[in-house]
Each structure stands twice: as structure tokens, then as C-alpha cells.
Design a protein around this motif. Structure first.
Motif, PDB file in Angstrom:
ATOM      1  N   GLY A  71      -2.224  -0.767  10.775  1.00  0.00           N
ATOM      2  CA  GLY A  71      -1.679   0.567   9.704  1.00  0.00           C
ATOM      3  C   GLY A  71      -0.482  -0.163   9.063  1.00  0.00           C
ATOM      4  O   GLY A  71       0.133  -0.310   8.120  1.00  0.00           O
ATOM      5  N   VAL A  72       0.280  -1.794   9.969  1.00  0.00           N
ATOM      6  CA  VAL A  72       1.237  -2.278   9.868  1.00  0.00           C
ATOM      7  C   VAL A  72       1.152  -2.673   8.556  1.00  0.00           C
ATOM      8  O   VAL A  72       2.097  -3.548   7.700  1.00  0.00           O
ATOM      9  N   LEU A  73       0.114  -4.315   9.188  1.00  0.00           N
ATOM     10  CA  LEU A  73      -0.717  -4.937   7.682  1.00  0.00           C
ATOM     11  C   LEU A  73      -0.615  -4.441   6.579  1.00  0.00           C
ATOM     12  O   LEU A  73      -0.573  -5.120   5.451  1.00  0.00           O
ATOM     13  N   SER A  74      -1.849  -3.648   6.841  1.00  0.00           N
ATOM     14  CA  SER A  74      -2.348  -1.969   5.563  1.00  0.00           C
ATOM     15  C   SER A  74      -1.054  -1.377   4.626  1.00  0.00           C
ATOM     16  O   SER A  74      -0.759  -2.260   3.433  1.00  0.00           O
ATOM     17  N   ALA A  75      -0.595  -1.344   5.356  1.00  0.00           N
ATOM     18  CA  ALA A  75       1.406  -0.895   4.784  1.00  0.00           C
ATOM     19  C   ALA A  75       2.466  -1.577   3.847  1.00  0.00           C
ATOM     20  O   ALA A  75       2.492  -1.535   2.805  1.00  0.00           O
ATOM     21  N   LEU A  76       2.140  -3.020   4.477  1.00  0.00           N
ATOM     22  CA  LEU A  76       2.722  -4.099   4.021  1.00  0.00           C
ATOM     23  C   LEU A  76       2.364  -4.670   2.915  1.00  0.00           C
ATOM     24  O   LEU A  76       2.412  -4.979   1.450  1.00  0.00           O
ATOM     25  N   ALA A  77       1.398  -4.410   2.429  1.00  0.00           N
ATOM     26  CA  ALA A  77      -0.054  -5.110   1.693  1.00  0.00           C
ATOM     27  C   ALA A  77      -0.068  -3.468   0.816  1.00  0.00           C
ATOM     28  O   ALA A  77       0.340  -4.452  -0.779  1.00  0.00           O
ATOM     29  N   VAL A  78      -0.079  -2.460   0.907  1.00  0.00           N
ATOM     30  CA  VAL A  78      -0.239  -1.677  -0.033  1.00  0.00           C
ATOM     31  C   VAL A  78       1.507  -1.802  -0.707  1.00  0.00           C
ATOM     32  O   VAL A  78       1.806  -1.376  -2.107  1.00  0.00           O
ATOM     33  N   THR A  79       2.696  -1.666  -0.054  1.00  0.00           N
ATOM     34  CA  THR A  79       4.277  -1.984  -0.303  1.00  0.00           C
ATOM     35  C   THR A  79       4.347  -2.571  -1.594  1.00  0.00           C
ATOM     36  O   THR A  79       5.140  -2.626  -3.162  1.00  0.00           O
ATOM     37  N   ALA A  80       3.060  -3.553  -1.211  1.00  0.00           N
ATOM     38  CA  ALA A  80       4.039  -5.349  -1.886  1.00  0.00           C
ATOM     39  C   ALA A  80       3.022  -5.589  -3.462  1.00  0.00           C
ATOM     40  O   ALA A  80       3.362  -6.143  -4.132  1.00  0.00           O
ATOM     41  N   VAL A  81       2.138  -5.102  -3.087  1.00  0.00           N
ATOM     42  CA  VAL A  81       0.691  -4.833  -4.677  1.00  0.00           C
ATOM     43  C   VAL A  81      -0.070  -3.824  -4.387  1.00  0.00           C
ATOM     44  O   VAL A  81      -0.701  -4.469  -5.558  1.00  0.00           O
ATOM     45  N   LEU A  96      -0.674   1.429  -8.449  1.00  0.00           N
ATOM     46  CA  LEU A  96      -1.748   1.416  -7.468  1.00  0.00           C
ATOM     47  C   LEU A  96      -2.926   0.281  -7.635  1.00  0.00           C
ATOM     48  O   LEU A  96      -3.867   0.628  -6.466  1.00  0.00           O
ATOM     49  N   SER A  97      -2.883   0.233  -8.992  1.00  0.00           N
ATOM     50  CA  SER A  97      -3.796  -0.182  -9.010  1.00  0.00           C
ATOM     51  C   SER A  97      -4.163  -1.791  -8.498  1.00  0.00           C
ATOM     52  O   SER A  97      -5.305  -2.497  -8.346  1.00  0.00           O
ATOM     53  N   GLY A  98      -3.763  -2.549  -8.019  1.00  0.00           N
ATOM     54  CA  GLY A  98      -3.086  -3.607  -7.674  1.00  0.00           C
ATOM     55  C   GLY A  98      -2.369  -4.743  -8.919  1.00  0.00           C
ATOM     56  O   GLY A  98      -3.429  -5.102  -9.284  1.00  0.00           O
ATOM     57  N   SER A  99      -1.323  -4.946  -8.293  1.00  0.00           N
ATOM     58  CA  SER A  99      -0.671  -5.800  -9.332  1.00  0.00           C
ATOM     59  C   SER A  99       0.286  -6.790  -9.222  1.00  0.00           C
ATOM     60  O   SER A  99       1.081  -5.930  -7.646  1.00  0.00           O
ATOM     61  N   LEU A 100       0.277  -8.098  -9.198  1.00  0.00           N
ATOM     62  CA  LEU A 100       1.035  -9.095  -8.707  1.00  0.00           C
ATOM     63  C   LEU A 100       2.480  -9.108 -10.352  1.00  0.00           C
ATOM     64  O   LEU A 100       2.457 -10.057 -10.055  1.00  0.00           O
ATOM     65  N   SER A 101       2.038  -8.372 -11.383  1.00  0.00           N
ATOM     66  CA  SER A 101       3.064  -8.665 -12.488  1.00  0.00           C
ATOM     67  C   SER A 101       4.496  -8.713 -11.920  1.00  0.00           C
ATOM     68  O   SER A 101       5.234 -10.072 -12.496  1.00  0.00           O
ATOM     69  N   GLY A 102       5.263  -8.411 -10.799  1.00  0.00           N
ATOM     70  CA  GLY A 102       6.394  -8.207 -10.414  1.00  0.00           C
ATOM     71  C   GLY A 102       6.998  -8.969  -9.437  1.00  0.00           C
ATOM     72  O   GLY A 102       7.692  -9.081  -8.602  1.00  0.00           O
ATOM     73  N   ALA A 103       5.582 -10.071  -9.120  1.00  0.00           N
ATOM     74  CA  ALA A 103       5.828 -11.107  -8.220  1.00  0.00           C
ATOM     75  C   ALA A 103       7.281 -12.156  -8.072  1.00  0.00           C
ATOM     76  O   ALA A 103       7.371 -12.345  -9.394  1.00  0.00           O
ATOM     77  N   TYR A 104       8.126 -12.202  -7.511  1.00  0.00           N
ATOM     78  CA  TYR A 104       9.234 -12.965  -7.498  1.00  0.00           C
ATOM     79  C   TYR A 104       9.112 -13.334  -6.310  1.00  0.00           C
ATOM     80  O   TYR A 104       9.114 -13.407  -5.296  1.00  0.00           O
ATOM     81  N   GLN A 105      10.263 -15.042  -6.236  1.00  0.00           N
ATOM     82  CA  GLN A 105      10.751 -15.930  -4.838  1.00  0.00           C
ATOM     83  C   GLN A 105      10.735 -14.523  -4.240  1.00  0.00           C
ATOM     84  O   GLN A 105       9.941 -14.249  -2.823  1.00  0.00           O
ATOM     85  N   GLU A 106      11.738 -13.880  -3.949  1.00  0.00           N
ATOM     86  CA  GLU A 106      12.263 -12.523  -2.492  1.00  0.00           C
ATOM     87  C   GLU A 106      11.373 -11.871  -2.084  1.00  0.00           C
ATOM     88  O   GLU A 106      10.900 -12.298  -0.823  1.00  0.00           O
ATOM     89  N   LYS A 107      10.721 -11.065  -2.760  1.00  0.00           N
ATOM     90  CA  LYS A 107       9.732 -10.455  -2.728  1.00  0.00           C
ATOM     91  C   LYS A 107       8.561 -11.218  -2.279  1.00  0.00           C
ATOM     92  O   LYS A 107       8.349 -10.563  -0.766  1.00  0.00           O
ATOM     93  N   ILE A 135      -3.273 -11.178 -22.490  1.00  0.00           N
ATOM     94  CA  ILE A 135      -2.851 -10.105 -21.610  1.00  0.00           C
ATOM     95  C   ILE A 135      -3.729  -9.482 -20.163  1.00  0.00           C
ATOM     96  O   ILE A 135      -4.281 -10.447 -20.197  1.00  0.00           O
ATOM     97  N   GLN A 136      -2.912  -8.886 -19.241  1.00  0.00           N
ATOM     98  CA  GLN A 136      -3.196  -9.299 -17.774  1.00  0.00           C
ATOM     99  C   GLN A 136      -3.363  -8.025 -17.061  1.00  0.00           C
ATOM    100  O   GLN A 136      -2.408  -6.869 -16.934  1.00  0.00           O
ATOM    101  N   LEU A 137      -4.616  -8.021 -16.236  1.00  0.00           N
ATOM    102  CA  LEU A 137      -5.285  -6.780 -16.152  1.00  0.00           C
ATOM    103  C   LEU A 137      -4.842  -6.624 -14.345  1.00  0.00           C
ATOM    104  O   LEU A 137      -4.379  -8.191 -13.629  1.00  0.00           O
ATOM    105  N   PRO A 138      -4.393  -5.496 -13.733  1.00  0.00           N
ATOM    106  CA  PRO A 138      -4.249  -5.770 -13.082  1.00  0.00           C
ATOM    107  C   PRO A 138      -5.583  -6.029 -11.884  1.00  0.00           C
ATOM    108  O   PRO A 138      -6.902  -6.092 -11.760  1.00  0.00           O
ATOM    109  N   PHE A 139      -5.319  -6.559 -10.874  1.00  0.00           N
ATOM    110  CA  PHE A 139      -6.273  -8.000  -9.968  1.00  0.00           C
ATOM    111  C   PHE A 139      -7.117  -6.787  -8.869  1.00  0.00           C
ATOM    112  O   PHE A 139      -7.980  -7.202  -9.153  1.00  0.00           O
TER     113      PHE A 139
END
Length: 323
Positions: free
Chosen positions: A231-241, A170-181, A292-296
């Protein structure tokens, strides 16, 4: 060509941000590339940083484009997916999907997020026909607060092991980023971004008022498609990060300092600023207190408020001018 030349400095800034992102971090990548461990360094860049960079760029572009569409449609420069509650509506739907259908794929979560954001957009669309732009923003703030409260209520019923993960997301994080995502988000977002480019070509009449825009031939279906795209663009971003704030608000404001006025002309600098803001925020988040990595999302929120106040004081060029 002159249009691209006017924004050449911004394109250069985006490229510099990308290079800094790839070759700076908790590990001194440049030093590793010049040493005998160059193969390890390239593996670090390609497997860890490139997917994370792609995710940041795509999410930033999605939120920036969503913010520009909403600001154009509402006639209010304060409109933003976070302020109007669209991000929170998507986050509630995605969280429900994660909690009650944990085996669901990312596509299912994205569809749930799209449904949540579109429901919120339906409420906003209904309100926009009955309220002034300023009153709409105030109602959006109230709706956002209500949805945030519901989001916190949902978290109380989450499993203990899920709470930390949910809070980071919810804070906004890319720590779980991987190629497929990263590729998934790009493939899902690219058609909507292309549609948004085509839609902005027809939004010039919205620089006046809605009645005049209708008289000049702007169809209600175009407004509907713009709302759906936002709405769709916002939803995609929220789902991913996660539910990022301020990107959709700041990027169009920064783009207006380039002197562009029409939505079509503003789109490129808006997308570039959205990407730059996300990339630089995550670069700071993972290097400031390394390892230490903070949520961006926290960096965006902390820096977003003073930057936004500064932009308001500087008074960017008014959008309500037809050229």
C-alpha cells in the motif's frame, strides 16, 4: 553469483534503456555533446533528464514490487494495485489533499495517499478472507470502478485551472519532474523496498495455500507487513507520477519468464522490469510526437493490454510450485 548471471541480460537491457533515455529525446543530445555546445547538453541531461529518469525508475520499482507482493499474498497473478483499486484510493486521497490543502508539501500528499491506499487495502484484506482469489479480483475490479467514479466526481468540484493539471497527473506524467521531487521519492521508497526484500524471504510458503502457509510457520504479522508495504509503495508512486496502470501487473508476469519461482528470487527481475517499462514508456511518450510530450501513463495503458494478453497466452511458469 549464478543468480546474477542468469539475469545479466535483463540488467544489460535496463542499462541500455537508461542510456537511450538520457541521450535521446526532442533534442539530439549526442550531437550536442560532440559539438561546441557540450556544456549546454550536459546541463540538459543533468538538470532535466536525470531527475525524470530517477523518478521513472523509482516509481516503476515501487509499483512492480507492490504488484509482486499482492500477487503472492492473494495467490492470483491478476492482482495489481490498479485492478484492486489501491491506486484509485491513493489518488482520491492525494486529490483531496491538493484541492483542499493546496499549500501542503509532497510529504503531506504522500501521507494522504498512504492513508487512502491503506483504507482500500483494509477492505481488500477483509474480502480476501471470505472470497476465492478469482472472486477477489472481480470485487477488486468493482471497487476500482467505484473509486474511479468518486475520483471523477471530485474533479467536477475542482477549480477550472486545476482540471488540466489533475487530468495529466492522473494519466501518469513525469513532465513536472525536478531534482528535489525525485530525491524525495527515492528517500521515502528505499526503506520500504528494503523491507519488501526482507519480507519476500519469508513468503515461500505462500506458493501453496494460506492454510498450509500458516501451518508451515508463516505468521499473520508477515502478511500484514506485506500488505502495508504494498500500500505504501503504491501510494508513493501515485503521489509522484499519478495512477499508473499495468506496471504492477506486467512486471511480475515478465519476471516469471526468467524461470524463477519463489517471491525472493522473482523480486530482482520484477524490479528491473518495472523500471524498464516506465523508462521506455516515458521515452516513447516524449519522443513520439516531439516537441509535444504525452503522459507516459497513456503509453503504458495502450501497450499494456495487448502485452498482457500475449503473456496470458504464452502461459508463464506457474508460481504455485515449491522448489
Amino acid at each position: 553469483m549464478s543468480y546474477l548471471l542468469r539475469h545479466l541480460w535483463l540488467i544489460a537491457l535496463a542499462l541500455i534503456s537508461v542510456l537511450l533515455y538520457l541521450f535521446n529525446g526532442s533534442a539530439d543530445t549526442l550531437a550536442l555533446l560532440l559539438s561546441e555546445q557540450s556544456e549546454l547538453a550536459w546541463q540538459l541531461v543533468m538538470e532535466l533528464r536525470v531527475p525524470r529518469l530517477l523518478l521513472a525508475i523509482t516509481a516503476g520499482a515501487c509499483l512492480a514490487c507492490s504488484g509482486l507482493l499482492l500477487q503472492t499474498l492473494t495467490g492470483n497473478h491478476l492482482a495489481d494495485p490498479g485492478i484492486l483499486g489501491i491506486n484509485q484510493g491513493a489518488a482520491i486521497a492525494v486529490l483531496c489533499s491538493v484541492m483542499f490543502l493546496p499549500e501542503q508539501m509532497l510529504v503531506g500528499q504522500a501521507l494522504a495517499g498512504a492513508a487512502g491506499s491503506l483504507f482500500t487495502l483494509t477492505v481488500i484484506g477483509w474480502l480476501s478472507q471470505r472470497l476465492s482469489p478469482v472472486a477477489l479480483i472481480l470485487c477488486g475490479i468493482g471497487l476500482s470502478a467505484l473509486l474511479s467514479a468518486l475520483l471523477n466526481l471530485l474533479m467536477l468540484s475542482a477549480e477550472t485551472h486545476q482540471i488540466g493539471q489533475v487530468l495529466t497527473w492522473l494519466s501518469g506524467s513525469l513532465s513536472g519532474a525536478y531534482q528535489e521531487k525525485a530525491l524525495w521519492l527515492l528517500v521515502m521508497a528505499l526503506p520500504v523496498l528494503i523491507l519488501s526484500v526482507l519480507l519476500t524471504l519469508h513468503l515461500k510458503p505462500m506458493l501453496l495455500d494460506q492454510h498450509t502457509a500458516t501451518a508451515l510457520g508463516l505468521e499473520s504479522s508477515t502478511r500484514l507487513y506485506c500488505l502495508l508495504a504494498a500500500g505504501v509503495l503504491s501510494a508513493l508512486a501515485v503521489t509522484a507520477v499519478g495512477a499508473l496502470a499495468f506496471i504492477g501487473l506486467l512486471a511480475p508476469h515478465l519476471a516469471r519468464f526468467s524461470g524463477e519461482k519463489t517471491p525472493a528470487a522473482l523480486l530482482l527481475p520484477t524490479l528491473l522490469w518495472g523500471c524498464i517499462l516506465c523508462v521506455l514508456a516515458d521515452l516513447i511518450a516524449r519522443t513520439l510526437f516531439a516537441p509535444i510530450q504525452l503522459p507516459f501513463g497513456l503509453i503504458i495503458a495502450i501497450t499494456g493490454v495487448p502485452v498482457f494478453i500475449f503473456l496470458l497466452l504464452k502461459k508463464p511458469p506457474a508460481a504455485k510450485v515449491l522448489s
